[in-house]
Design a protein around this motif. Structure first.
Motif: not given
Length: 156
Positions: A127-128, A130-134, A139, A142-143, A146
């Protein structure tokens, strides 16, 4: 538990990718695209990052660091050097009471803004990654959500 008790994985047998038993990644070769460090026992970091790379092709956002052959001060120094070299502000560790976590907890007292996440698992890192622009804090949250949600028991 003493610092020495946290270092049970000291030899090449515990770190198959190491010739010398010392498995710390050369932070001089770190890619500036690294967004987080994964630290843990033996080959944990390299292995879980390998899985992220296989699934997403984004393993390069993480820098693996092993505690193999290192005392607490060495781990702390290696992690500090890696943070400085990469600009990463997130560190994932394997165990909440492991030596890598202890080293980070000591270090972040002097480094506000560095985030530590313990108990890292593959879902969390995917999850982390996949969050390039966060922003790192968002991030990480969210990770973490998940990663926690991915744990389940079946057949009990």
């Amino acid at each position: 538990m003493s610092d020495q008790d946290h270092h049970q994985d000291r030899g090449p047998a515990d770190n198959p990718g190491s010739d010398s038993g010392r498995s710390v990644v050369d932070t001089d070769a770190a890619d500036p695209a690294v967004r987080a460090i994964v630290a843990g026992h033996g080959a944990f970091a390299a292995g879980i990052i390998s899985a992220v790379e296989q699934i997403t092709g984004r393993g390069a956002v993480f820098l693996p660091i092993s505690n193999a052959g290192l005392c607490l001060d060495d781990i702390q120094g290696t992690l500090a050097q890696a943070l400085d070299k990469t600009g990463a502000r997130v560190i994932f560790t394997d165990l909440p009471a492991g030596s890598c976590t202890m080293a980070v907890r000591r270090m972040i007292r002097e480094r506000p803004g560095v985030l530590l996440v313990t108990g890292a698992n593959l879902s969390l890192l995917l999850d982390f990654a996949m969050q390039d622009d966060v922003e790192p804090a968002l991030a990480v949250q969210s990770a973490l959500d998940r990663g926690k949600a991915s744990m389940a028991v079946y057949g009990a």
